[in-house]
Design a protein around this motif. Structure first.
Motif, PDB file in Angstrom:
ATOM      1  N   CYS A  74       0.818  -1.148   0.068  1.00  0.00           N
ATOM      2  CA  CYS A  74      -0.022   0.079  -0.008  1.00  0.00           C
ATOM      3  C   CYS A  74       0.922   1.068  -0.204  1.00  0.00           C
ATOM      4  O   CYS A  74       1.632   1.560   0.924  1.00  0.00           O
ATOM      5  CB  CYS A  74      -0.795  -0.084   1.213  1.00  0.00           C
ATOM      6  N   SER A  85      -1.930  -3.117  -4.168  1.00  0.00           N
ATOM      7  CA  SER A  85      -1.844  -4.260  -4.841  1.00  0.00           C
ATOM      8  C   SER A  85      -1.387  -5.539  -4.000  1.00  0.00           C
ATOM      9  O   SER A  85      -0.496  -5.353  -3.210  1.00  0.00           O
ATOM     10  CB  SER A  85      -0.705  -4.069  -6.188  1.00  0.00           C
ATOM     11  N   SER A 101      -6.968  -8.913  -7.582  1.00  0.00           N
ATOM     12  CA  SER A 101      -7.334  -9.015  -6.165  1.00  0.00           C
ATOM     13  C   SER A 101      -8.963  -8.878  -6.340  1.00  0.00           C
ATOM     14  O   SER A 101      -9.485  -7.947  -7.331  1.00  0.00           O
ATOM     15  CB  SER A 101      -6.892  -8.260  -5.401  1.00  0.00           C
ATOM     16  N   LEU A 106      -9.768  -5.644  -1.477  1.00  0.00           N
ATOM     17  CA  LEU A 106      -9.384  -4.328  -1.600  1.00  0.00           C
ATOM     18  C   LEU A 106     -10.152  -3.578  -0.481  1.00  0.00           C
ATOM     19  O   LEU A 106      -9.645  -2.564   0.081  1.00  0.00           O
ATOM     20  CB  LEU A 106      -9.526  -3.873  -3.038  1.00  0.00           C
ATOM     21  N   HIS A 110      -8.194  -1.644   2.318  1.00  0.00           N
ATOM     22  CA  HIS A 110      -8.400  -0.233   2.684  1.00  0.00           C
ATOM     23  C   HIS A 110      -8.994  -0.038   4.268  1.00  0.00           C
ATOM     24  O   HIS A 110      -8.396   1.031   4.607  1.00  0.00           O
ATOM     25  CB  HIS A 110      -9.353   0.544   1.564  1.00  0.00           C
TER      26      HIS A 110
END
Length: 185
Positions: A74, A85, A101, A106, A110
């Protein structure tokens, strides 16, 4: 010293002397130098496996070995993810799967990274890289944090990663960084 730190959390060891080396013989531990890549970060099964040039005063991160399902890179700026990724999946470079992914992965990346960045706000630079991962147990954990300018992109969006890299190398107001000179010409 037994590796009794919580999974995915490193314990800083301030001295790596002969007594410490022999004390790890009873249990394999993951070892990583706190500054640069002074020796290979990996699981050492005995103190004798540590590199000969291992400095007795070197700070080392030591933790219980874990098994990762997937690890993500990240690129972060001002407490937000710029781009992310996967880079390893089941111990294999994610390039083999085109760094794919799912949207659920994701979203979790996050969410977890936002919590990590918020909790670490006072001790992190404006720009950097945070590697996180999903343990085989299903829990998220921090793998490590690094300088943005020295981290591989993997499948990250290069333009978005550049935002973090640029901020990591520019001294605002210096007028002599490559980026600031290019903007004024």
């Amino acid at each position: 010293m037994a590796c009794s730190t919580p999974q995915g959390v490193h314990e800083t060891i301030d001295r790596a002397n002969a007594a410490w080396r022999s004390s790890i013989d009873s249990q394999a531990c993951f070892h990583q130098a706190t500054i640069d890549k002074l020796f290979e970060a990996r699981v050492y099964r005995t103190g004798e496996e540590l590199p000969a040039e291992f400095d007795d005063e070197m700070s080392v991160l030591v933790s219980t070995p874990v098994e990762w399902a997937v690890e993500f890179r990240c690129f972060c700026l001002d407490g937000q993810i710029e781009t992310a990724s996967p880079y390893l999946r089941d111990g294999k470079l994610a390039r083999l799967s085109q760094f794919e992914s799912t949207s659920l992965e994701l979203e979790a990346v996050h969410s977890f990274t936002a919590d990590v960045l918020a909790a670490s706000k006072s001790s992190l630079p404006r720009a950097g890289v945070v590697d996180i991962g999903l343990l085989q147990s299903g829990k998220w954990a921090v793998v490590e944090a690094n300088a943005a300018w020295g981290s591989g992109l993997y499948g990250c969006n290069p333009s978005q990663a550049l935002n973090a890299i640029r901020e990591a190398i520019i001294q605002p107001g210096s007028g002599d960084s490559f980026y600031e000179i290019a903007l004024t010409q």
